[in-house]
Design a protein around this motif. Structure first.
Motif, short mmCIF file in Angstrom:
data_model
loop_
_atom_site.label_atom_id
_atom_site.label_comp_id
_atom_site.label_asym_id
_atom_site.label_seq_id
_atom_site.Cartn_x
_atom_site.Cartn_y
_atom_site.Cartn_z
N ARG A 91 0.80 -1.23 0.00
CA ARG A 91 0.00 0.00 0.00
C ARG A 91 0.83 1.28 0.00
O ARG A 91 0.30 2.35 -0.23
N ILE A 92 2.13 1.16 0.30
CA ILE A 92 2.94 2.39 0.30
C ILE A 92 3.79 2.51 -0.96
O ILE A 92 4.39 3.56 -1.18
N ALA A 93 3.85 1.49 -1.78
CA ALA A 93 4.59 1.58 -3.05
C ALA A 93 3.62 2.06 -4.12
O ALA A 93 2.99 1.27 -4.82
N ILE A 94 3.48 3.36 -4.21
CA ILE A 94 2.50 3.97 -5.11
C ILE A 94 3.24 4.87 -6.11
O ILE A 94 3.87 5.87 -5.71
N ALA A 95 3.15 4.51 -7.38
CA ALA A 95 3.79 5.31 -8.43
C ALA A 95 3.26 6.74 -8.37
O ALA A 95 2.07 6.97 -8.22
N GLY A 96 4.18 7.69 -8.44
CA GLY A 96 3.82 9.10 -8.39
C GLY A 96 3.78 9.66 -6.97
O GLY A 96 3.76 10.87 -6.80
N LYS A 97 3.72 8.79 -5.96
CA LYS A 97 3.71 9.25 -4.56
C LYS A 97 5.00 8.87 -3.83
O LYS A 97 5.58 9.70 -3.14
N THR A 98 5.42 7.61 -3.97
CA THR A 98 6.63 7.17 -3.26
C THR A 98 7.75 6.77 -4.22
O THR A 98 8.88 6.56 -3.78
N PHE A 99 7.44 6.62 -5.49
CA PHE A 99 8.46 6.36 -6.51
C PHE A 99 7.91 6.79 -7.86
O PHE A 99 6.71 7.01 -8.02
N GLN A 100 8.82 6.91 -8.81
CA GLN A 100 8.40 7.23 -10.18
C GLN A 100 9.36 6.57 -11.15
O GLN A 100 10.50 6.26 -10.80
N TYR A 101 8.89 6.34 -12.34
CA TYR A 101 9.75 5.85 -13.40
C TYR A 101 10.09 7.00 -14.32
O TYR A 101 9.24 7.81 -14.65
N GLY A 102 11.36 7.06 -14.71
CA GLY A 102 11.81 8.10 -15.61
C GLY A 102 12.73 7.53 -16.67
O GLY A 102 12.90 6.31 -16.77
N ALA A 103 13.36 8.39 -17.41
CA ALA A 103 14.25 7.97 -18.49
C ALA A 103 15.42 7.14 -17.97
O ALA A 103 15.94 6.28 -18.68
N ASN A 104 15.82 7.39 -16.74
CA ASN A 104 16.94 6.64 -16.15
C ASN A 104 16.49 5.50 -15.24
O ASN A 104 17.27 5.00 -14.44
N GLY A 105 15.22 5.12 -15.33
CA GLY A 105 14.70 4.03 -14.49
C GLY A 105 13.94 4.57 -13.30
O GLY A 105 13.56 5.74 -13.26
N PRO A 106 13.74 3.73 -12.29
CA PRO A 106 12.95 4.15 -11.13
C PRO A 106 13.71 5.12 -10.25
O PRO A 106 14.94 5.07 -10.15
#
Length: 184
Positions: A91-106
Motif C-alpha cells: 500500500r505504500i509503493a505507489i507510483a507518483g507518490k513514493t516512486f516514479q519511473y523516468g528515463a533513467n529508471g525508477p
C-alpha cells in the motif's frame, strides 16, 4: 517529530519483535520531546491483501509519508517478512507518490525519513551463519525502502529466539541494549 510504529508479529504479547520495537519507540520519544507516535499492529489488525480497489485509497501511504521515522517490528517468517507486513508495504509503493519511473529508471520519492527495523529470527541467519543465504528479510526490506528512496535504515537483530529460553532471553537483552545506542 512524527514516528510511525508498526508491529507485524502474530505472537501477541509473547512477541520479541514487539518488545524491541516498543523499546526503540520509547528511546526515540524520550530523546525528542513532543514526538507524536502513530501505532499500527498489523498482526492483531491485519490489512487485507491488496486489490485493485485499494489503489485509490491513499490513507496508508499518506500516514507513511507524514512520518519522519518508521519503526517496524518484523519477525522472520519463512525467511522473509510476514504477509501482513507485505500487505502494508504494497500500500505504500505507489507510483507518483513514493516512486516514479523516468528515463533513467525508477527513482524514489520518499527519501528523507529513517526506518528502524526490529528484526527477530528463530535461528541464526547472520553473515557468519552457514544458512545466511536463506536470509531474505533484511535484503527485501533494504531493497524495498531503497526503491522508495530511503537509505537511512537501521536493523536491530535478535537471532536464535527459537533455540531455547536462555538464547531467547540473551537475544532479547542484546537487542534491547542496542536500542539504547540509537543516535538521538
Amino acid at each position: 517529530m512524527k514516528i510511525l510504529h508498526l508491529d507485524s508479529s502474530v505472537a501477541g504479547e509473547n512477541s520479541v519483535s514487539k518488545k524491541i520495537s516498543a523499546a526503540v519507540v520509547a528511546k526515540l520519544s524520550a530523546d525528542r520531546l513532543g514526538a507524536v507516535v502513530k501505532y499500527r499492529d498489523l498482526g492483531a489488525d491485519p490489512l487485507p491483501h491488496l486489490t485493485l480497489a485499494d489503489l485509490a485509497d491513499h490513507t496508508i501511504v499518506d500516514e507513511f509519508l507524514s512520518a519522519d521515522v518508521v519503526v517496524i517490528g518484523a519477525p522472520m517468517y519463512n525467511f522473509t517478512v510476514p504477509t501482513n507486513l507485505k500487505a502494508w508495504l504494497d500500500r505504500i509503493a505507489i507510483a507518483g507518490k513514493t516512486f516514479q519511473y523516468g528515463a533513467n529508471g525508477p527513482a524514489g520519492l520518499a527519501g528523507g525519513r529513517k526506518v528502524i527495523v526490529a528484526s527477530t529470527r528463530g535461528g541464526f541467519y547472520g553473515p557468519d551463519s552457514p544458512v545466511s543465504g536463506y536470509e531474505l528479510q533484511d535484503r527485501y526490506l533494504q531493497t524495498f525502502f531503497g526503491f522508495l528512496g530511503i537509505t537511512d535504515i537501521t536493523f536491530i537483530h535478535a537471532e536464535g529466539i527459537g533455540m531455547g529460553p536462555e538464547q531467547r532471553e540473551r537475544a532479547l537483552n542484546n537487542a534491547l541494549a542496542a536500542t539504547g545506542a540509537l543516535a538521538a
